[in-house]
Scaffold this motif. Structure first.
Motif, short mmCIF file in Angstrom:
data_model
loop_
_atom_site.label_atom_id
_atom_site.label_comp_id
_atom_site.label_asym_id
_atom_site.label_seq_id
_atom_site.Cartn_x
_atom_site.Cartn_y
_atom_site.Cartn_z
N PRO A 48 -9.97 1.20 -5.99
CA PRO A 48 -9.48 1.86 -7.19
C PRO A 48 -8.20 2.21 -7.09
O PRO A 48 -7.73 3.50 -6.94
CB PRO A 48 -10.36 2.90 -7.33
N TYR A 49 -7.09 1.35 -6.83
CA TYR A 49 -5.79 1.62 -6.69
C TYR A 49 -4.90 0.80 -7.73
O TYR A 49 -4.27 -0.06 -7.34
CB TYR A 49 -5.18 1.41 -5.33
N PRO A 50 -5.06 1.13 -8.92
CA PRO A 50 -4.29 0.54 -9.84
C PRO A 50 -2.74 0.32 -10.12
O PRO A 50 -2.39 -0.92 -10.44
CB PRO A 50 -4.69 1.08 -11.48
N ILE A 51 -2.12 1.44 -9.42
CA ILE A 51 -0.77 1.14 -9.26
C ILE A 51 -0.31 0.06 -8.21
O ILE A 51 0.43 -0.98 -8.18
CB ILE A 51 0.10 2.47 -8.88
N LEU A 102 -1.67 2.36 -16.74
CA LEU A 102 -2.54 2.92 -17.50
C LEU A 102 -3.82 2.19 -17.92
O LEU A 102 -5.03 2.43 -17.77
CB LEU A 102 -2.13 3.83 -18.70
N SER A 103 -3.44 0.96 -18.27
CA SER A 103 -4.47 -0.10 -18.50
C SER A 103 -5.31 -0.39 -17.60
O SER A 103 -6.54 -0.61 -17.63
CB SER A 103 -3.76 -1.18 -19.38
N ASN A 104 -4.63 -0.86 -16.46
CA ASN A 104 -5.49 -1.01 -15.09
C ASN A 104 -6.38 0.28 -14.65
O ASN A 104 -7.50 -0.08 -14.09
CB ASN A 104 -4.55 -1.49 -14.10
N SER A 105 -5.72 1.41 -14.83
CA SER A 105 -6.49 2.67 -14.53
C SER A 105 -7.75 2.67 -15.32
O SER A 105 -8.79 3.13 -14.70
CB SER A 105 -5.76 3.66 -14.62
N ALA A 106 -7.58 2.21 -16.45
CA ALA A 106 -8.82 2.38 -17.56
C ALA A 106 -10.01 1.66 -16.93
O ALA A 106 -11.29 2.00 -17.32
CB ALA A 106 -8.36 2.19 -18.76
N VAL A 215 7.82 4.80 -7.69
CA VAL A 215 7.88 6.16 -7.35
C VAL A 215 6.36 6.82 -7.56
O VAL A 215 5.89 7.59 -6.55
CB VAL A 215 8.93 6.82 -8.44
N PRO A 216 5.48 6.40 -8.56
CA PRO A 216 4.22 6.85 -8.65
C PRO A 216 3.30 6.63 -7.46
O PRO A 216 2.48 7.05 -6.98
CB PRO A 216 3.72 6.62 -9.92
N TRP A 217 3.69 5.15 -7.07
CA TRP A 217 2.82 4.57 -6.00
C TRP A 217 3.23 5.41 -4.56
O TRP A 217 1.80 5.67 -4.01
CB TRP A 217 3.26 3.23 -5.62
N VAL A 218 4.19 5.83 -4.19
CA VAL A 218 4.65 6.74 -3.05
C VAL A 218 4.11 7.72 -3.22
O VAL A 218 3.63 8.41 -2.18
CB VAL A 218 6.33 6.40 -3.01
N LEU A 219 3.99 8.37 -4.40
CA LEU A 219 3.27 10.06 -4.54
C LEU A 219 2.12 10.18 -4.78
O LEU A 219 1.19 11.00 -3.98
CB LEU A 219 4.23 10.66 -5.76
N VAL A 220 1.42 9.03 -5.08
CA VAL A 220 -0.07 8.90 -5.54
C VAL A 220 -1.02 8.07 -4.70
O VAL A 220 -1.78 8.56 -3.99
CB VAL A 220 -0.26 8.54 -6.90
N GLU A 221 -0.68 6.69 -4.26
CA GLU A 221 -1.48 5.83 -3.77
C GLU A 221 -0.95 5.69 -2.43
O GLU A 221 -2.19 5.33 -1.58
CB GLU A 221 -1.70 4.41 -4.50
#
Length: 351
Positions: A48-51, A102-106, A215-221
């Motif tokens: 579950p890593y959409p980014i 967002l679409s992949n996260s859904a 940026v969001p990948w480094v911070l989140v995933e």
């Protein structure tokens, strides 16, 4: 008979090729959606890593687009100035990175069938944003049609057996960003005479998406993946997934280039019904009668929307015949962009 037979043979060949392009696009679009769902769903492949998945797509597509344009010279490059790149391509890339994220996260939270039902709102989002940005004129009949589509999707959502508010929020956010991107393409690129096919779109936009997603990948995933010592990237699974995403862009180029964007609209409806049937029969997602009734209402609204576009197409063709020859190409390009805006499907650059 010779000329007549030759003409009939040519027409038959053209029809068969059109069906082949439609079939290839439906198959690849279907495959990418189901493949992404398979990878991201915790109950299936369980990654579950959409980014991260989107970054893999962007890096793969960027590399292949670079090779096709600069090494193999299979596609003619489109020259874009630095100013145009910064003021037009970069904002479009930013919007697209958010849409893909967002679409992949859904897919983690919603069923394939319900996501396809929510995607019926794309014409509503494109039209509303076009009116808000004063790119489209407000039309009462069109707005009533948009409201009928929205009502159908709302009924489908009401009947969803596994409704997840966060998943719906992610998918609706993806639709808003994607619709904004499509409108901005017309405002920032098409109005300046820049028309990018799927390969040149990948060449310019995929690297932008990759940078924005870092940026969001480094911070989140990244911290989670770093600490997950048991994870090993399966080259065959992720390589095949990225290749399918790239191949889908080529299929879009064939479908729109050899038929029309309106054909893509109709093919998209067929694909949605196939995905709903597949989700229900194979994946065993629950599809309720209220789901189907609501989507049928939205489907009728989208069908009427496509009918209006067909009438506009006929009117535009009549104008083209009456217009000076020099204006034909420009009118055709603008028409195709407007047709593509209506679905959000394909457009160029899908993952």
């Amino acid at each position: 008979m010779g000329k007549g037979g030759s003409l009939s043979g040519g027409v038959l060949r053209k029809i068969l090729l059109s069906y082949a392009y439609v079939g290839i696009w439906i198959f690849l679009s279907f495959t990418v959606i189901v493949f992404n769902k398979y990878i991201l769903d915790r109950k299936l492949y369980g990654w579950p890593y959409p980014i991260s998945l989107t970054l893999i797509h962007m890096s793969f597509c960027s590399a292949l687009a670079f090779l096709l344009i600069n090494v193999f010279h299979l596609v003619d490059p489109v020259s874009i100035s630095r100013e145009l790149f910064l003021t037009s391509v970069v904002p479009i890339g930013a919007l697209y990175s958010l849409s893909l994220w967002l679409s992949n996260s859904a897919y983690i939270y919603l069923s394939v069938s319900f996501i396809q039902m929510l995607k019926a709102l794309m014409p509503v989002a494109v039209y509303s944003i076009g009116v808000a940005l004063r790119k489209d004129a407000f039309n009462t009949r069109t707005m009533v049609n948009m409201l009928s589509i929205s009502l159908g999707v709302a009924v489908a959502a009401y009947g969803e057996a596994k409704f997840d508010a966060w998943g719906v929020t992610l998918q609706l956010g993806a639709l808003v960003f994607e619709a904004t991107r499509l409108v901005m393409i017309q405002i920032l690129l098409s109005s300046k005479g820049i028309n990018l096919n799927p390969i040149t779109s990948l060449y310019y936009i995929a690297p932008c998406c990759f940078v924005f997603l870092l940026v969001p990948w480094v911070l989140v995933e990244y911290p989670i993946l770093r600490d997950n010592s048991s994870f090993h990237l399966d080259f065959w699974v992720f390589g095949a997934n990225a290749f399918c995403a790239f191949a889908l862009n080529l299929a879009v180029f064939l479908l729109v280039g050899k038929t029309s964007a309106l054909t893509m609209n109709v093919a998209g409806v067929v694909k949605d019904w196939l995905l709903i049937a597949f989700s229900w029969s194979i994946i065993k997602d629950m599809v309720t009668p209220i789901n189907l009734f609501g989507y049928a209402l939205a489907f009728l609204g989208v069908g009427y929307y496509n009918y209006l576009k067909l009438q506009a197409l006929k009117a535009k063709e009549a104008q083209k015949k009456a217009a000076p020859e020099g204006n034909d190409e420009e009118a055709g390009q603008l028409l195709e962009v407007r047709e593509l805006e209506g679905t959000g499907e394909k457009k160029a650059f899908q993952t």
